[in-house]
Design an enzyme around this catalytic site. Structure first.
Site, mmCIF file in Angstrom:
data_model
loop_
_atom_site.group_PDB
_atom_site.id
_atom_site.type_symbol
_atom_site.label_atom_id
_atom_site.label_comp_id
_atom_site.label_asym_id
_atom_site.label_seq_id
_atom_site.Cartn_x
_atom_site.Cartn_y
_atom_site.Cartn_z
ATOM 1 N N ASP A 1 -4.395 -20.480 -28.964
ATOM 2 C CA ASP A 1 -4.564 -21.552 -27.974
ATOM 3 C C ASP A 1 -5.902 -22.284 -28.138
ATOM 4 O OD1 ASP A 1 -6.135 -19.478 -27.217
ATOM 5 O OD2 ASP A 1 -5.485 -19.422 -25.128
ATOM 6 N N HIS B 1 -14.911 -32.599 -55.168
ATOM 7 C CA HIS B 1 -14.689 -32.323 -53.744
ATOM 8 C C HIS B 1 -15.162 -30.928 -53.348
ATOM 9 C CE1 HIS B 1 -11.356 -35.632 -53.643
ATOM 10 N NE2 HIS B 1 -12.573 -36.120 -53.618
ATOM 11 N N ASP C 1 -23.178 -35.023 -50.369
ATOM 12 C CA ASP C 1 -22.378 -36.154 -49.901
ATOM 13 C C ASP C 1 -22.060 -35.854 -48.445
ATOM 14 O OD1 ASP C 1 -20.493 -38.088 -49.340
ATOM 15 O OD2 ASP C 1 -19.400 -37.854 -51.233
ATOM 16 N N ASP D 1 -21.360 -42.832 -44.931
ATOM 17 C CA ASP D 1 -20.949 -42.057 -46.107
ATOM 18 C C ASP D 1 -22.051 -42.203 -47.155
ATOM 19 O OD1 ASP D 1 -19.625 -40.828 -48.181
ATOM 20 O OD2 ASP D 1 -18.000 -42.302 -48.330
ATOM 21 N N HIS E 1 -14.226 -41.177 -61.286
ATOM 22 C CA HIS E 1 -13.769 -41.753 -60.012
ATOM 23 C C HIS E 1 -14.175 -43.215 -59.918
ATOM 24 C CE1 HIS E 1 -17.820 -41.558 -58.189
ATOM 25 N NE2 HIS E 1 -17.921 -40.331 -58.650
ATOM 26 N N HIS F 1 -15.072 -47.636 -51.785
ATOM 27 C CA HIS F 1 -13.902 -47.779 -50.909
ATOM 28 C C HIS F 1 -14.364 -48.476 -49.638
ATOM 29 C CE1 HIS F 1 -15.649 -44.345 -48.696
ATOM 30 N NE2 HIS F 1 -15.862 -43.809 -49.867
ATOM 31 N N HIS G 1 -12.421 -43.417 -45.625
ATOM 32 C CA HIS G 1 -11.721 -44.272 -46.588
ATOM 33 C C HIS G 1 -10.933 -45.240 -45.724
ATOM 34 C CE1 HIS G 1 -11.914 -40.949 -49.910
ATOM 35 N NE2 HIS G 1 -13.085 -41.439 -49.595
ATOM 36 N N GLU H 1 -20.803 -46.098 -55.051
ATOM 37 C CA GLU H 1 -21.079 -44.702 -55.332
ATOM 38 C C GLU H 1 -20.782 -44.262 -56.763
ATOM 39 O OE1 GLU H 1 -18.182 -41.967 -53.481
ATOM 40 O OE2 GLU H 1 -17.523 -43.657 -52.265
ATOM 41 N N TYR I 1 -21.089 -36.730 -64.195
ATOM 42 C CA TYR I 1 -20.843 -35.292 -64.036
ATOM 43 C C TYR I 1 -20.662 -34.679 -65.418
ATOM 44 C CZ TYR I 1 -19.751 -37.632 -59.698
ATOM 45 O OH TYR I 1 -19.823 -38.462 -58.598
ATOM 46 N N ARG J 1 -24.487 -38.159 -58.114
ATOM 47 C CA ARG J 1 -23.841 -39.318 -57.503
ATOM 48 C C ARG J 1 -24.866 -39.934 -56.556
ATOM 49 N NH1 ARG J 1 -19.572 -37.170 -56.157
ATOM 50 N NH2 ARG J 1 -19.727 -36.673 -53.944
ATOM 51 N N GLU K 1 -24.775 -42.749 -53.482
ATOM 52 C CA GLU K 1 -23.812 -43.503 -52.676
ATOM 53 C C GLU K 1 -24.487 -44.167 -51.490
ATOM 54 O OE1 GLU K 1 -20.721 -41.112 -50.825
ATOM 55 O OE2 GLU K 1 -19.471 -42.894 -50.552
HETATM 56 N N1 GLY Z 1 -17.388 -38.731 -48.920
HETATM 57 C C1 GLY Z 1 -16.168 -39.248 -49.348
HETATM 58 C C2 GLY Z 1 -16.350 -40.256 -50.382
HETATM 59 O O1 GLY Z 1 -17.439 -40.459 -50.855
HETATM 60 O O2 GLY Z 1 -15.424 -40.938 -50.739
HETATM 61 MN MN MN Z 2 -17.526 -42.543 -50.346
HETATM 62 MN MN MN Z 3 -19.264 -39.824 -49.927
#
Ligand code: GLY
Ligand code: MN
Ligand code: MN
Length: 441
Positions: free
Chosen positions: A38, A246, A263, A274, A353, A357, A364, A388, A392, A409, A411
């Site tokens: 619950d 991820h 991140d 983000d 990647h 976005h 996103h 971003e 890697y 990265r 971003e």
């Molecule tokens: N933190 C999610 C992205 O960078 O897309």
């Molecule tokens: Mn992002």
């Molecule tokens: Mn991110």
């Protein structure tokens, strides 16, 4: 705290009904989700529902009737929500109830959620067009089918059901893509909170600490400044963990000599930030780390220079890729001409990647990336996107060992302005000098 005004929410509803032209829209909020037995997950409203209502309670449904100006029928917004219930409020806290929802949120009418099944078929009757997010939630699809069948069953009495069902998200996605002044202000604040958390993480990081200890610094900073939640599960990735895009186990020890990629962003009254920053655990970049970091930073600068009205969506990605690929060739990791490396996709060994976005209520965020003809759409003032790029480097024969397990990265969140962009996340240290200076304090 309400950062978007009631008139703004009301105007969004009116704008949607204008885009609909005619017919009825049904927009439920998200269901509560059980974590175990619950106990529930922290509740998060549906972004479309919230965008139109500002109403954060579960068990709520918005019904919009576009009306018909020609026939003197004004547009109408109706909320279904939980009743006032003093017994439940003692346990779970305040709930508005229909009467207060009308008074406080500016709906034309509100009813108890318990009346939904009885009233919605009546509201659907004789509407020509229905706007609904068909396919988003199986339980709502079933409910809607039942309501429509009830209306269709009255055919012999002259009542008709909508024979045209359109996806309401198509209209809302386009509206959500362009941020109002109040949304921009909110996103600036969300970005500032996340930026200060990244700075705090740089100051708290030490060899021997655990990744989750640094994650805790983010939660501390987010909640301290009024953000209600992380915008997504924070990635706190030391050393080789940064090469898992991820990664979110966040349970390894930080090592002297490693980089730490974080991140993490927060959600403030529904709006996400983000940010990714990558910095040395011991406060000083090694030569190899610095070389790769400067490459990613240069690629990000090239991408940001391309975030401006008139450029298409993919221009920042192409600009970042151009710089990265040249770097991969200069380092000797990719062979051949830039053109060849781009065409074969060999660069994907290090950059797999995309460069950004849309950002808004969802991390996103809603919004098309291509136009109807299938071409990348143009960037326009008021859009918010992330920039971003990354690099890697997993152990591989074509890369010298001193580069192995470096994952970087960088971003930022960019608001497209009339002649370029405003970096909302500017307060998060980013250059090698700025990072090393902050970490030495
Ligand atoms: N933190 C999610 C992205 O960078 O897309
Ligand atoms: Mn992002
Ligand atoms: Mn991110």
């Amino acid at each position: 705290m309400m950062n978007i005004s009631i008139p703004e929410f009301k105007n969004r509803r009116l704008a949607l009904m204008q885009h609909m032209g005619t017919g009825i829209a049904i927009i439920p909020t998200a269901a509560e989700a059980i974590r175990n037995r619950d106990s529930h997950y922290p509740y998060r409203f549906d972004s479309y529902f919230y965008y139109l209502s500002g109403f954060k309670e579960p068990e709520s449904v918005l019904v919009l009737i576009a009306g018909d100006a020609g026939k003197g029928l004004a547009p109408k917004s109706i909320l279904f929500c939980r009743d006032k219930d003093m017994e439940r409020e003692i346990w779970d806290g305040f709930r508005y109830g229909p009467a207060a929802a009308v008074a406080e949120f500016g709906f034309d009418e509100a009813y108890s959620i318990t009346e939904l099944d009885e009233l919605v078929p009546k509201l659907l009757a004789n509407q020509s067009k229905l706007f609904f997010s068909l396919g988003a939630d199986a339980a709502w699809d079933v409910k809607l089918t039942q309501w429509l069948n009830q209306v269709k069953a009255q055919a012999r009495t002259g009542v008709s059901a909508p024979d045209d069902i359109a996806d309401v998200r198509k209209l809302l996605d386009e509206m959500r893509l362009f941020k109002s002044p109040a949304e921009k202000a909110l996103m600036r604040r969300s970005a500032n909170i996340a930026a200060s958390a990244h700075q705090r993480a740089m100051q708290k990081a030490r060899a021997g600490k655990m990744e989750y200890e640094i994650e805790a610094e983010f939660l501390h900073e987010f909640y301290r400044f009024g953000a209600q939640a992380p915008a997504y599960t924070s990635i706190v990735a030391g050393g080789a963990n940064a090469c898992t895009l991820h990664y979110n186990a966040n349970n390894a020890q930080l090592n002297d000599g490693d980089l730490l990629l974080i991140d993490a962003g927060c959600e403030l009254d529904g709006y996400a930030s983000d940010i990714t920053r990558t910095f040395p655990v011991n406060g000083k970049f090694s030569a190899a780390q610095k070389d790769v970091y400067e490459l990613v930073l240069a690629s990000q600068a090239a991408a940001i220079a391309n975030v401006k009205p008139g450029n298409h969506w993919n221009a920042p990605h192409e600009a970042a890729l151009d710089v990265l690929v040249q770097g991969f060739i200069d380092f000797g990791w990719c062979k051949g001409t830039k053109q060849a490396v781009l065409e074969t996709g060999a660069y994907r060994q290090f950059y797999m990647h995309r460069t950004g976005h849309w950002l808004g209520l969802d991390v996103h965020d809603a919004g098309e990336y291509k136009d109807k003809a299938g071409n990348w759409r143009n960037l326009e003032a008021g859009m918010v996107l992330t920039v971003e790029p990354g690099c890697y480097i997993r152990p591989a024969d074509n890369v010298p060992e001193h580069f192995w397990n470096i994952g970087i990265r960088i971003e930022d969140d960019a608001l497209v302005t009339a002649d370029g962009c405003e970096i909302l996340t500017i307060a998060a240290p980013k250059t090698v000098t700025d990072i090393e200076t902050v970490m030495a304090q």
